[in-house]
Design an enzyme around this catalytic site. Structure first.
Site, PDB file in Angstrom:
ATOM      1  N   GLU A  90     -57.479  76.772 -29.997  1.00  0.00           N
ATOM      2  CA  GLU A  90     -57.281  76.069 -31.254  1.00  0.00           C
ATOM      3  C   GLU A  90     -57.981  74.714 -31.367  1.00  0.00           C
ATOM      4  OE1 GLU A  90     -55.483  77.200 -34.045  1.00  0.00           O
ATOM      5  OE2 GLU A  90     -55.655  79.076 -32.946  1.00  0.00           O
ATOM      6  N   SER A 474       8.653  96.107 -37.243  1.00  0.00           N
ATOM      7  CA  SER A 474       9.554  95.704 -36.158  1.00  0.00           C
ATOM      8  C   SER A 474       8.895  94.810 -35.121  1.00  0.00           C
ATOM      9  CB  SER A 474      10.118  96.958 -35.471  1.00  0.00           C
ATOM     10  OG  SER A 474      10.999  97.636 -36.341  1.00  0.00           O
TER      11      SER A 474
END
Length: 806
Positions: A90, A474
């Site tokens: 680059e 319950s």
């Protein structure tokens, strides 16, 4: 001579004017294009978005959240081979220019003019500058702004810092669908399944090829172009002196070697858990912090327990669903003149139901069905493109009660599961209509080890563990009995198990509750009422101690925020969640201390600083630099005591009886100390089991998302408890049979199980060890507690129309 001087004077004047004009024009353009540019302070404080990562308790990766998938790596930790590859590809003059590379601009101009090829001249600094622009449009205005920002960046940052930003910012494509990669660290993981420090020369060079256009060098779609560009960069690395010619030659001979990672190995079994974690982080810190803040989150989930919990729940849902018959194929396609592979690949796939797979029935002959299988997938990606076929034989459809030809026909799209050792033979499956949830929790800290909110997250994101408000039936009774034990009752107190009618007031129908079996049995101990889940005893008990007191205890335990204080609520008629019920039972198991359930142990920000920690217990002695014979460190728990520790143990002891003699005896086979309670609501619309060992609490719920009866014979003991059994068998397999901790002050006295009276010296069978607080043990000649009054306070019948639950 005079003429020459005059001529040069004119030239000087003209040059000065031109210089001034150029300076003015330059200053104007600089002023114009720098109006909206970030100032030096903004550049100096810039932090790129970094993804949030969630890890399980064992360190494995659970999830990542990001708009841009990035792992930030300081330049000091960046491998030299990566730096060499990207500088060569680059910007080889990066450490020489001041943000703009004149040599590169000239070279690009000459190349573009002479060859027609497009060659850019953007430096690494200019590419970093793009991150400060509002758009990526290719215009001269943007390029000028880019150059100006590059100059500002160079005056703000060191070269190393600029390179650090670049290597962490740059977009490097997508190899796993939906995962846009930014920065070399994230790309190394997704492309090669490696840490960036493990990359070879050829792998680093391939990553350096991607900034020019990831799709142009896709490893699968454009393999040759990718290899050519990679090898070109390897050559540049050698040319620039980063590697030797021999190393370059060897690297060029290697294949691309792209091997996408399976990012989240536990994702399929943990989807409900991770989504709950994501939601909590977003609520706590906001979406921006979640997707860009680079948080490191350590979740409480134990991947093994999570897997066991999911399997136990799924097996239980499938067991119930298959007992109600085969409903037919999921989809049907016409295979006439059509490729079956294409037909089956078009069917929507649930990605989190492995080992189930989707198949199409090709033919049914000779008592077997030949099937074509949809390709295998992992994390949504096809991992095998083979055209795989198999057989469903009579053993694979046995559960349907039909033969193969009766159950299946060509073109049917079905779910199947491989029969272990069956060599290509499969079992027919169907997605259950019933749903449910399971939660496993550490009872001393509230750390959630496992949470499954349904059969498939891909099919339904609704989390039944935290979002489904259902009646606990319950399984709420232990809260009622805890209130009684905390206010004068003992486990041996006698309560009448006999019919009772609650008058509802003028103009309202009276409420007459009943036991599950429709029978009543006279006076029994309080312990018996829980072990055998007696509704009539519970209502009488609630009537005696008062519903306002029970509502207060329900609030303390976190089951309900504001329970309506009417008697039907004592039987679990209010609505709550599995998470709340498991948390409440954990408080019984831990001696009555308040805990807050949590899915997250701690959160660190992008710098590693801890910004959230669940465990706030003080550790006395943990700061010592070394051991010098002092006492070992101690954890000091200052959490609120919501229940007397002695009462908590009495309740635990009673609930052990539920497993030993009551409605959850199926769990006895585990052979470890266990306590719990089953629950079945009115018309059997919900089935529950919540219980615990000394160090692990678990809750299971089953029911339809649109409530309807599970069947006349459905109970929590028959549906939910077996799921808890499947989970606890593996979760407690390697745990020693540690008994529940008995707090100081508890007296264990042998009593007659039926009457609660103190057992004589010769009594053997029919006696149990009962837990009593000081001064409450039954005398040698025990006198039973008289039955509670049956009168109803004014207004208590407001819930007469709510129906009974058992």
């Amino acid at each position: 001579m005079r003429f020459i001087l005059r001529f040069f004077g004119i030239l000087f004047s003209a040059g000065t004017v031109l210089f001034l004009v150029a300076a003015v024009v330059g200053a104007f353009f600089y002023w114009k294009y720098s109006q909206d540019l970030p100032d030096h302070a903004a550049l100096a404080n810039y932090e790129p978005p970094v993804m949030t990562r969630v890890h399980a308790a064992d360190g494995s990766l659970l999830a990542e959240y990001a708009h841009e998938r990035r792992l930030y790596l300081p330049i000091q930790a960046m491998p030299k081979i990566i730096v060499a590859a990207f500088l060569s590809a680059e910007d080889k003059n990066f450490y020489k220019h001041g943000g703009i590379d004149p040599e590169g601009i000239v070279r690009a101009f000459v190349t573009n003019a002479s060859s027609g090829k497009k060659q850019g001249a953007s430096t690494i600094t200019q590419q970093v500058a793009k991150n400060f622009l509002l758009s990526a449009e290719q215009t001269y205005d943007r390029k000028i702004k880019e150059a100006l920002i590059a100059l500002r960046i160079e005056s703000t940052y060191s070269k190393d810092k600029i390179l650090e930003l670049y290597l962490n910012e740059i977009f490097l494509g997508t190899i796993v669908p939906g995962r846009n990669l930014h920065g070399v660290a994230a790309a190394a993981l997704d492309y090669f399944g490696k840490s960036v420090h493990e990359l070879t020369i050829n792998e680093a060079a391939y990553l350096a090829a991607l900034p020019k256009g990831p799709n142009n060098y896709h490893p699968y779609r454009r393999t040759q172009q990718a290899l050519a560009r990679r090898n070109e960069i390897i050559g540049l690395m050698a040319q620039n002196g980063y590697i030797t010619a021999q190393e370059a030659d060897e690297a060029k001979k290697r294949p691309l070697g792209v091997n996408p990672r399976v990012a989240f190995p536990n994702a399929a079994v943990s989807n409900y858990f991770t989504e709950e974690v994501r939601r909590e982080i977003a609520e706590r810190y906001g979406e921006t912090k979640l997707y860009e803040g680079g948080l490191s989150v350590r979740a409480t989930v134990d991947p093994k327990m999570q897997s066991w919990a999911r399997k136990a729940l799924v097996d239980g849902l499938v067991r119930y669903d298959q007992s109600h018959g085969w409903r037919g194929a999921t989809h049907k396609v016409d295979l006439t003149g059509r490729d079956w592979g294409l037909a089956v690949s078009e069917v929507p796939l649930l990605n989190d139901i492995a080992p189930w797979r989707v198949a199409v029935v090709l033919s049914t002959q000779g008592g077997n069905a030949q099937i074509g299988l949809q390709p295998k997938r992992e994390a949504g990606n096809v991992v095998s493109k083979d055209r795989e076929t198999g057989i469903i034989g009579p053993d694979g459809v046995k559960w349907t009660g039909r033969g193969v030809a009766s159950a299946l026909s060509p073109g049917d799209i079905v779910y199947v599961e491989a029969i272990e050792g069956g060599q290509g033979r499969f079992r027919l499956r169907q997605k259950p209509e019933i749903s449910g949830a399971i939660v496993a929790m550490e009872p001393y800290t509230g750390r959630v080890y496992a949470m499954v909110g349904g059969f498939s997250y891909d099919d339904s994101e609704f989390n039944r563990a935290t979002q489904a408000m259902r009646q606990p039936g319950s399984s709420f009774k232990p809260i009622v009995y805890s209130a009684a034990l905390d206010n004068g009752y003992t486990p041996s107190s006698i309560v009448q198990d006999s019919p009772i009618t609650i008058e509802a007031g003028p103009g309202q129908e009276a409420w007459t509750p009943s036991n599950y079996d429709g029978k009543s049995g006279g006076p029994h101990t309080l312990r018996y009422g829980i072990e055998h889940s007696k509704n009539l005893m519970t209502v009488r008990l609630a009537k005696d101690i008062g519903m306002p007191l029970i509502a207060e205890y329900a609030r303390r335990f976190g089951v309900y925020d504001d329970l309506l204080p009417v008697l039907p609520m004592s039987l679990g008629a209010g609505e709550t969640t599995v998470m709340r019920m498991v948390t409440a039972y954990s408080m019984l198991a831990n001696g009555g201390r308040r805990i807050r359930p949590t899915l997250i142990d701690r959160i660190q920000d992008r710098t590693g600083e801890t910004i959230y920690k669940h465990d706030n217990r003080k550790c006395v002695g943990c700061e010592a630099e070394k051991w010098s014979g002092q006492d070992e460190p101690k954890l000091v728990d200052e959490s609120e005591q919501v229940l007397d520790p002695l009462t908590a143990y009495q309740m635990v002891s009673i609930m052990e009886g539920v497993v030993q003699r009551g409605t959850a005896t199926i769990l006895k086979q585990i052979g470890k100390p266990l306590a719990g309670k089953t629950g079945t609501t009115n018309d059997a619309k919900d089935a529950w089991f919540v219980g615990f060992s000394p160090d692990l609490a678990v809750g299971v719920y089953l029911g339809f998302d649109k409530p309807r009866s599970l069947g006349d014979r459905a109970t929590g003991g028959g549906l939910a408890a077996p799921i808890a059994l499947d989970f606890l068998k593996v979760a407690l397999k390697d745990k020693p049979p540690t008994p529940f901790r008995v707090p100081p002050g508890i007296k264990l006295i042998r009593v007659a199980a039926g009457s609660g009276a103190r057992a004589g010296g010769g009594d053997g069978a029919g006696t149990i060890l009962e837990a009593f607080k000081p001064g409450t043990a039954p005398p040698d000649a025990y006198v039973a507690r008289p039955d509670a009054p049956t009168a109803v306070p004014d207004g208590a019948g407001a819930a007469a129309q709510t129906g009974g639950v058992y």
